[in-house]
Write a protein that holds these residues in place. Structure first.
Motif, short mmCIF file in Angstrom:
data_model
loop_
_atom_site.label_atom_id
_atom_site.label_comp_id
_atom_site.label_asym_id
_atom_site.label_seq_id
_atom_site.Cartn_x
_atom_site.Cartn_y
_atom_site.Cartn_z
N ASP A 59 1.00 -1.17 1.70
CA ASP A 59 0.12 -2.22 3.01
C ASP A 59 1.36 -3.56 3.35
O ASP A 59 0.71 -4.83 2.63
CB ASP A 59 -1.64 -2.02 2.90
CG ASP A 59 -1.89 -1.94 4.49
OD1 ASP A 59 -1.78 -3.30 5.16
OD2 ASP A 59 -2.41 -1.88 4.95
N ARG A 101 0.50 4.66 -9.75
CA ARG A 101 -0.75 4.41 -9.53
C ARG A 101 -1.76 4.85 -10.94
O ARG A 101 -2.39 4.06 -10.92
CB ARG A 101 -1.27 4.08 -8.26
CG ARG A 101 -0.44 3.56 -7.54
CD ARG A 101 -0.53 2.40 -7.08
NE ARG A 101 0.10 1.46 -6.08
CZ ARG A 101 0.90 0.73 -5.89
NH1 ARG A 101 1.80 0.25 -6.75
NH2 ARG A 101 1.61 0.18 -4.55
N LEU A 139 -7.19 -1.02 6.10
CA LEU A 139 -7.47 -1.78 4.53
C LEU A 139 -7.97 -2.45 4.26
O LEU A 139 -9.07 -2.75 3.74
CB LEU A 139 -5.40 -1.56 3.85
CG LEU A 139 -6.41 -2.01 2.06
CD1 LEU A 139 -6.15 -0.73 1.42
CD2 LEU A 139 -4.91 -2.51 1.59
N ASP A 154 -4.12 0.58 -4.89
CA ASP A 154 -3.84 1.34 -3.56
C ASP A 154 -3.46 2.32 -3.90
O ASP A 154 -2.06 2.28 -4.36
CB ASP A 154 -3.43 0.72 -2.05
CG ASP A 154 -3.20 1.22 -1.13
OD1 ASP A 154 -3.87 2.89 -1.15
OD2 ASP A 154 -2.71 1.06 -0.27
N LEU A 187 -7.69 3.55 -5.10
CA LEU A 187 -7.55 3.83 -3.08
C LEU A 187 -6.67 5.72 -3.46
O LEU A 187 -5.47 5.69 -3.24
CB LEU A 187 -7.55 3.03 -2.29
CG LEU A 187 -8.28 1.76 -2.22
CD1 LEU A 187 -7.78 0.76 -1.23
CD2 LEU A 187 -9.44 1.65 -2.79
N THR A 191 -11.67 -1.57 4.51
CA THR A 191 -11.66 -0.48 2.86
C THR A 191 -12.07 -2.08 1.92
O THR A 191 -13.06 -1.54 1.21
CB THR A 191 -10.75 0.45 2.88
OG1 THR A 191 -10.70 1.26 3.36
CG2 THR A 191 -11.61 1.12 1.09
N THR A 244 -0.62 -2.39 -3.80
CA THR A 244 -0.51 -1.93 -2.67
C THR A 244 0.77 -2.86 -1.88
O THR A 244 1.45 -3.00 -1.69
CB THR A 244 -1.39 -2.24 -1.39
OG1 THR A 244 -1.61 -1.06 0.15
CG2 THR A 244 -1.85 -3.89 -1.02
N THR A 270 -1.78 -10.22 -5.06
CA THR A 270 -0.99 -8.77 -4.05
C THR A 270 0.64 -8.47 -5.55
O THR A 270 0.99 -9.36 -5.62
CB THR A 270 -1.30 -8.91 -2.90
OG1 THR A 270 -0.02 -10.34 -2.67
CG2 THR A 270 -2.46 -9.15 -2.11
N LEU A 284 -4.52 -6.70 -6.19
CA LEU A 284 -4.63 -5.85 -5.26
C LEU A 284 -2.91 -4.69 -5.47
O LEU A 284 -1.99 -6.11 -4.71
CB LEU A 284 -5.24 -5.94 -3.58
CG LEU A 284 -4.35 -4.82 -2.80
CD1 LEU A 284 -4.91 -4.18 -3.32
CD2 LEU A 284 -4.95 -5.87 -1.49
N THR A 297 -1.23 -7.55 3.62
CA THR A 297 -2.34 -8.02 3.14
C THR A 297 -2.93 -10.33 3.36
O THR A 297 -3.17 -10.36 2.69
CB THR A 297 -1.28 -7.91 1.27
OG1 THR A 297 -0.34 -8.92 1.65
CG2 THR A 297 -0.75 -6.77 1.01
N SER A 352 -4.72 7.82 6.66
CA SER A 352 -3.78 6.92 6.72
C SER A 352 -3.94 5.62 7.59
O SER A 352 -3.24 4.62 7.40
CB SER A 352 -1.84 7.11 6.20
OG SER A 352 -2.08 7.60 8.19
N ARG A 401 -2.71 5.98 -1.88
CA ARG A 401 -1.80 6.67 -0.64
C ARG A 401 -0.59 6.61 -0.83
O ARG A 401 -0.04 7.72 -0.49
CB ARG A 401 -2.69 5.96 -0.15
CG ARG A 401 -4.20 5.93 0.31
CD ARG A 401 -4.21 4.90 1.43
NE ARG A 401 -4.01 3.40 1.34
CZ ARG A 401 -4.14 2.42 2.70
NH1 ARG A 401 -4.82 2.85 3.60
NH2 ARG A 401 -3.72 1.41 2.07
#
Length: 275
Positions: free
Chosen positions: A149, A204, A254, A196, A225, A257, A147, A170, A145, A152, A250, A198
């Motif tokens: 975010d 990405r 996460l 991810d 995503l 999802t 991201t 991650t 993953l 995690t 936003s 976003r």
């Protein structure tokens, strides 16, 4: 926010580090791995108790079980870590490594017991060794993953508790992934990649395109995503994403999802055993 300091805050939990150009894999004693966007030379300055056995390897001396001398001149020696992991000791570093480990060595070359704290649970986010000297266990399948975010660790725990045969790795950045994956063997490649987009949307998308243009990596399912923007959705499919999920808010957790993605890709979809 840097993820380096949280990752190395508990050095007793780390078995060894493996460098890959300007990135480093942290291998934890419980079998987990995490990738950091820092060269191993930098991490060597942060983990001063660790020993550099090779230009690409830094080991925790508390995890060393055996030091093997070079079998012949101009050949590398090796260190065996707990769990049977064997790493090379370069010829030019042999004397330095042997001296550093001398306090732990018994007369026959085995490493004596080293007092080290028991691994503790890490609440902060802490991502190629040689073949094990013992019979390898059944390899664990992985999900990658990418991201930004910060939550995690809870996502990792949730995924691995529901699908214990998978380990979640991650990474904050994704541009390095094609290069890092090229260093892995076929059975170490991730089963599923989630990007991810976003934030860092262009990065990405470029990573997606590079992976899908590669003959080997192109077989790995990649889920994008994206924000609810038509161009992001269209570009993702144009670059051959296997699935695109538009997240309108936003603030949408996460973890929820990722759970829905995992429910389909890890339980319902048929995935290749090895690429």
């Amino acid at each position: 926010m840097s993820v380096v300091k949280p990752a190395i805050r508990h050095p007793a939990l780390i078995a060894y580090l493996a460098g890959a150009n300007n990135y480093t894999w942290l291998h934890f004693r419980n079998g987990e791995k995490k990738m950091l966007a820092k060269p191993i030379s930098y991490l060597e300055t942060q983990l001063t108790e660790f020993i550099r056995v090779h230009k690409t390897a830094l080991v925790n001396p508390a995890c060393v079980e055996k030091l093997q001398q070079p079998p012949r001149q101009r050949m590398a020696g090796s260190v065996q870590l707990e769990g049977g992991i064997v790493l090379p000791v370069s010829r030019r570093r042999w004397r330095e490594v042997a001296t550093a480990l001398q306090p732990y060595l018994s007369p026959d070359g085995e490493v004596t017991a080293v007092a080290a704290p028991e691994p503790e649970k890490v609440v902060e986010p802490p991502i190629t060794p040689l073949k094990s000297a013992e019979s390898p266990a059944t390899p664990t399948r992985t999900v990658l993953l990418a991201t930004e975010d910060s939550n995690t660790q809870s996502i990792k725990w949730a995924l691995e508790s529901r699908w214990p045969q998978y380990v979640l790795h991650t990474s904050v950045q994704s541009s390095h992934l094609p290069r890092v994956l090229s260093l892995l063997s076929a059975d170490e490649l991730p089963t599923l990649i989630i990007l991810d987009a976003r934030t860092s949307t262009l990065e990405r998308l470029n990573t997606l395109q590079q992976l899908k243009e590669d003959e080997q990596f192109g077989q790995i399912p990649i889920v994008m995503l994206v924000p609810p923007i038509d161009d992001a959705i269209t570009d993702s499919y144009r670059r051959r994403a296997n699935s695109v999920i538009s997240i309108p808010d936003s603030q949408t957790p996460l973890g929820l999802t990722i759970e829905r993605i995992s429910q389909f890709w890890l339980r319902t979809a048929a995935l290749p055993v090895a690429l």
